[in-house]
Design a protein around this motif. Structure first.
Motif, PDB file in Angstrom:
ATOM      1  N   GLU A 127       0.836  -1.193  -0.076  1.00  0.00           N
ATOM      2  CA  GLU A 127       0.065   0.091   0.024  1.00  0.00           C
ATOM      3  C   GLU A 127       0.786   1.267  -0.038  1.00  0.00           C
ATOM      4  O   GLU A 127       0.242   2.351  -0.150  1.00  0.00           O
ATOM      5  N   LYS A 128       2.171   1.066   0.049  1.00  0.00           N
ATOM      6  CA  LYS A 128       3.067   2.310   0.040  1.00  0.00           C
ATOM      7  C   LYS A 128       3.807   2.557  -0.878  1.00  0.00           C
ATOM      8  O   LYS A 128       4.775   1.984  -1.487  1.00  0.00           O
ATOM      9  N   TYR A 129       3.061   3.245  -1.873  1.00  0.00           N
ATOM     10  CA  TYR A 129       3.501   3.349  -3.082  1.00  0.00           C
ATOM     11  C   TYR A 129       3.206   4.540  -3.942  1.00  0.00           C
ATOM     12  O   TYR A 129       3.749   4.974  -4.888  1.00  0.00           O
ATOM     13  N   GLU A 130       2.603   5.638  -3.220  1.00  0.00           N
ATOM     14  CA  GLU A 130       2.227   7.033  -3.846  1.00  0.00           C
ATOM     15  C   GLU A 130       3.574   7.857  -3.868  1.00  0.00           C
ATOM     16  O   GLU A 130       4.483   7.877  -3.012  1.00  0.00           O
ATOM     17  N   ALA A 179      -1.227  16.351   2.240  1.00  0.00           N
ATOM     18  CA  ALA A 179      -1.001  15.666   1.313  1.00  0.00           C
ATOM     19  C   ALA A 179      -0.416  13.948   1.632  1.00  0.00           C
ATOM     20  O   ALA A 179      -0.612  13.114   1.178  1.00  0.00           O
ATOM     21  N   ILE A 180       0.762  14.398   2.393  1.00  0.00           N
ATOM     22  CA  ILE A 180       1.538  13.296   2.945  1.00  0.00           C
ATOM     23  C   ILE A 180       0.847  12.325   3.834  1.00  0.00           C
ATOM     24  O   ILE A 180      -0.166  12.559   4.630  1.00  0.00           O
ATOM     25  N   SER A 181       1.249  11.075   3.663  1.00  0.00           N
ATOM     26  CA  SER A 181       0.589   9.999   4.592  1.00  0.00           C
ATOM     27  C   SER A 181       1.380   8.855   4.607  1.00  0.00           C
ATOM     28  O   SER A 181       2.458   8.797   3.954  1.00  0.00           O
ATOM     29  N   ASP A 214      10.761  12.245   6.638  1.00  0.00           N
ATOM     30  CA  ASP A 214      11.184  11.362   7.873  1.00  0.00           C
ATOM     31  C   ASP A 214      10.034  10.961   8.769  1.00  0.00           C
ATOM     32  O   ASP A 214      10.069  10.023   9.110  1.00  0.00           O
ATOM     33  N   GLN A 215       9.191  11.760   8.928  1.00  0.00           N
ATOM     34  CA  GLN A 215       8.168  11.589   9.871  1.00  0.00           C
ATOM     35  C   GLN A 215       7.261  10.419   9.373  1.00  0.00           C
ATOM     36  O   GLN A 215       6.721   9.590  10.099  1.00  0.00           O
ATOM     37  N   HIS A 216       7.098  10.423   8.102  1.00  0.00           N
ATOM     38  CA  HIS A 216       6.038   9.282   7.563  1.00  0.00           C
ATOM     39  C   HIS A 216       6.871   8.186   6.631  1.00  0.00           C
ATOM     40  O   HIS A 216       6.430   7.511   5.885  1.00  0.00           O
ATOM     41  N   LYS A 217       8.004   8.110   6.944  1.00  0.00           N
ATOM     42  CA  LYS A 217       9.017   7.007   6.314  1.00  0.00           C
ATOM     43  C   LYS A 217       8.919   7.020   4.935  1.00  0.00           C
ATOM     44  O   LYS A 217       8.643   6.048   4.297  1.00  0.00           O
TER      45      LYS A 217
END
Length: 403
Positions: A127-130, A179-181, A214-217
């Motif tokens: 799921e981490k691809y955006e 926008a970031i997640s 950094d916060q959202h890896k």
């Protein structure tokens, strides 16, 4: 046997995706170029920030001709000495541990975006691809890179685009925060938007982007295709900002006119490109790498880098004087020897008119969109050529204003 050709041949035999000027350069030396008729031009365009050392620089000619007598190409089932030497110099001079070579900025960005997704999926799941990019950005002309680029005029008309790409305003940290997640694999930024209008990022913005990544890896990718290899006044623009990316892409000035691109990253990220995951037939070509090594040896010196900053001031002084005298420009901006003269409201949309008028005066310049005249000359352009070129540019500006 050679065949006589002219500009008219372009319209007969070439795919019509370009609209080149009505003259054909046939010879260059330093920051001067001559066309088929023998007319001389001062080159402030640099092949769109490519000709880092101008035309026919002795160090580049020497490197190319010496390597041409050895080996031109080997497959990527082998390595070669120029590629290894160039990679070592890039690693020693930057944050990076590993280098991937290709042939262009688009290919370097394609590799960066693929690697960012591969890293994110390997590390954190499918799921981490955006990918988050910015409006008015430019990252190349492959289908993936025009999708990541924030200019619909380059991506519209080709059918469904790759999914998982968001665009937000440039230099707007609040927009990124919104926008970031945890689905974000990478944030892609040009430290100075080139095609988007020669617009530098603020230090606070890039530092904030780094913190949010950094916060959202998520990985921070800097597209330094246009700003890299001395163009900013440092070897890479990230050094000017004091903000280190996870992946950096480089091309244009890296080869000084010989096609080459590079993606730089850390060892921990690079390991996600295992054997067979990505490749390039010509990537790491011995001729290209020999020339790029010579470029790096000339550019990455205190003398050359200090000279770039001094030449920036000289350009800016001329441009501000012309702006004040003619009212044609509202702002002069940029970094190092990548500068933009932003058109005043009365001349919005007419950057090409200024470019055409400059050519009539014997000067090669660029545009960055319809509202900005762009300058990306040789990094070692003599002061006398700057002064002569600016005299020609002033005549061109006055002609447009008068017309």
């Amino acid at each position: 046997m050679s065949q006589t050709v002219s500009r008219a041949d372009f319209d007969q035999v070439m795919v019509p995706n370009y609209a080149p000027a009505d003259y054909i350069p046939v010879k260059g030396s330093g920051s001067r170029v001559w066309d088929q008729t023998g007319r001389e031009y001062v080159d402030f365009a640099g092949g769109i920030a490519v000709n880092a050392l101008g035309h026919a620089h002795p160090a580049l000619v020497k490197a190319l001709t010496e390597q041409a007598q050895k080996v031109w190409h080997v497959s990527n089932s082998l390595t070669n000495e120029p590629a290894l030497r160039l990679a070592r110099k890039l690693v020693d001079a930057t944050f990076a541990d590993r280098v991937f070579f290709c042939n262009s900025g688009a290919e370097a960005n394609e590799a960066a975006f693929k690697l960012a997704r591969k890293w994110a999926i390997d590390q954190h799941g499918s799921e981490k691809y955006e990918i988050i990019s910015t409006t008015n950005s430019f990252h190349g002309r492959t289908f993936f890179t025009v999708t990541v680029g924030g200019q619909p005029k380059y991506s519209d008309g080709f059918g469904p685009r790759p999914t998982g790409v968001k665009h937000i305003a440039y230099n707007d940290l609040a927009a990124l925060k919104a926008a970031i997640s945890d689905k974000t694999a990478a944030v892609v930024i040009e430290p100075v938007q080139g095609e988007g209008g020669v617009l530098p990022a603020s230090v606070e913005y890039l530092k904030g982007v780094r913190e949010l990544c950094d916060q959202h890896k998520a990985l921070l990718v800097f597209d330094e295709v246009q700003t890299g290899v001395g163009r900013s006044g440092s070897l890479y623009a990230y050094m000017e900002y004091g903000v280190t990316p996870d992946i950096l892409t480089s091309a244009k000035s890296l080869g000084g006119g010989f096609p080459i691109g590079a993606m730089l990253t850390t060892e921990a990220i690079a390991k996600h490109f295992g054997v067979g995951t990505h490749g390039s037939t010509y990537g790491g070509n011995p001729l290209a790498c020999a020339v790029a090594e010579a470029v790096l040896d000339v550019v990455n010196t205190p003398e050359t880098l200090a000279g770039i900053k001094a030449k920036h001031a000289r350009f800016a002084d001329h441009l501000n004087r012309i702006a004040n005298a003619t009212g044609a420009f509202a702002e002069v901006r940029g970094m190092g020897l990548l500068l933009g003269a932003v058109l005043a409201d009365a001349y919005k949309g007419r950057a090409k008119d200024f470019m055409t008028a400059a050519a009539k005066e014997g000067l090669m310049v660029l545009q960055a969109g319809p509202d900005v005249v762009r300058f990306a000359p040789s990094l070692v352009i003599p002061d006398a050529d700057i002064d002569e070129g600016m005299a020609r540019f002033e005549r061109a500006v006055r002609a447009v204003v008068a017309g």
